[in-house]
Design an enzyme around this catalytic site. Structure first.
Site, short mmCIF file in Angstrom:
data_model
loop_
_atom_site.label_atom_id
_atom_site.label_comp_id
_atom_site.label_asym_id
_atom_site.label_seq_id
_atom_site.Cartn_x
_atom_site.Cartn_y
_atom_site.Cartn_z
N HIS A 202 35.46 31.45 41.51
CA HIS A 202 36.81 31.72 42.01
C HIS A 202 37.34 33.04 41.46
CE1 HIS A 202 37.52 29.89 38.08
NE2 HIS A 202 38.75 30.37 38.09
N ARG B 197 45.18 31.40 27.82
CA ARG B 197 45.07 32.54 28.73
C ARG B 197 46.44 33.01 29.20
NH1 ARG B 197 42.54 31.01 34.17
NH2 ARG B 197 44.71 30.94 34.84
N ASP C 228 41.25 34.19 40.34
CA ASP C 228 42.43 33.41 39.98
C ASP C 228 43.57 33.55 40.98
OD1 ASP C 228 41.35 32.35 37.63
OD2 ASP C 228 41.95 34.09 36.44
N HIS D 137 34.68 34.62 38.80
CA HIS D 137 34.10 34.07 37.57
C HIS D 137 33.84 32.57 37.71
CE1 HIS D 137 38.51 33.92 37.09
NE2 HIS D 137 38.34 32.84 36.36
#
Length: 304
Positions: A107, A258, A109, A244
């Protein structure tokens, strides 16, 4: 007795040791303190990031405030609508705390947003003894290595991205299949198997077939970088030109924190065709088929 604090001295990027990890993307950087980069050091780091697409900085130590502050140097941090947060004081920090699983799907983000993230800054807090790597792919190369006719086709298409994975299909956005990076001017594929729903200019069957090919093409090893994390490592990736995948090959706890930074509205080629209307196209096709099978009345009159 008055408490004293230690002032962190501004640092530069001059002594950075940049080690490229693969021919496709990714570099590990040592000798840098991300929490104290001065303006010139920031500019040098940012240029290195644009070159390698994803950078890894071992032996960092950013507390929550410093993590958010570092993210703000890129832009405005996103408040993710679905992933759990660190705490009420730091809603900008999402926490993914897993035991043997996680984001084990390719995907980019939050592409279901009208302004998908430009950057993600991940800090590894707890890492399993083995496994738990993340793989990144270079979507510049994925686009540039397509054949010329296919590049010309996909540049004229758009794709709908939805938050169906999070149970919210009503949240969606339409972006060009090929986007142009606002900093580098390079073109990259901008579809992913997690959030991309369909290409509205095509029949649904055509869309499914083309997207399946583009997904498989963009995920191939020639475009990849795989990274083995250590606790205290910070990874920064360019969400505008990468995908990623978190490898679910571990046992035990894996916790990451994150900060993600809101990006711009993706720009690319102009859509060259209108949206395909499956129902009307079917009706038109059926009517034409019926007409083709009907006898020609002129033939009947001539035979009399």
């Amino acid at each position: 007795m008055t408490a004293t604090t230690t002032r962190r001295v501004p640092s530069t990027f001059d002594d950075a040791d940049v080690l490229p990890l693969t021919g496709a993307c990714g570099a590990e950087v040592r000798g840098v303190d991300l929490g104290t980069l001065d303006a010139a050091g920031w500019d040098a780091m940012y240029a290195t990031w644009l070159e390698h697409l994803v950078l890894f900085f071992p032996d960092q130590s950013l507390d929550a405030d410093a993590h958010v502050a570092f993210g703000r140097r890129f832009g405005v941090p996103e408040i993710h609508p679905y992933i759990p947060k660190r705490d009420d004081d730091h809603p900008e920090i999402v926490v993914i705390d897993t035991d043997g699983g996680g984001a084990e799907f390719w995907h980019t983000d939050v592409t279901f947003s009208p302004t998908p993230p430009m950057a993600s800054i991940l800090q590894m807090m707890v890492n399993p003894a083995r496994g738990g790597d993340t793989i990144f792919t270079n979507q510049y190369l994925a686009y540039e290595s397509l054949s010329v006719p296919l590049r010309e086709l996909v540049e004229g298409l758009t794709a709908v991205h939805t938050a169906t994975t999070f149970g919210h299909p009503e949240q969606h956005a339409t972006h060009p299949v090929v986007r142009t990076h606002p900093d580098t001017g390079r073109k990259s594929l901008f579809v992913n198997r997690t959030f991309t729903s369909h290409i509205p200019e095509l029949r649904r069957t055509e869309s499914d077939a083309l997207l399946a090919y583009l997904y498989a093409w963009s995920e191939q090893p020639a475009f990849q970088c795989r990274y083995r994390w250590a606790e205290g490592t910070i990874g920064i990736w360019d969400n505008r030109c990468t995908q990623h995948y978190a490898v679910p090959d571990y046992e035990g706890r894996r916790r990451i924190e994150r900060v993600t930074v809101i990006g711009d509205v993706p720009q690319g080629g102009t859509a060259r065709w209108p949206h395909h209307d499956e129902r009307h196209a079917y009706q038109r096709g059926t009517l034409a088929e019926v007409r083709s099978m009907a006898p020609d009345p002129r033939a009947n009159s001539m035979s009399k």
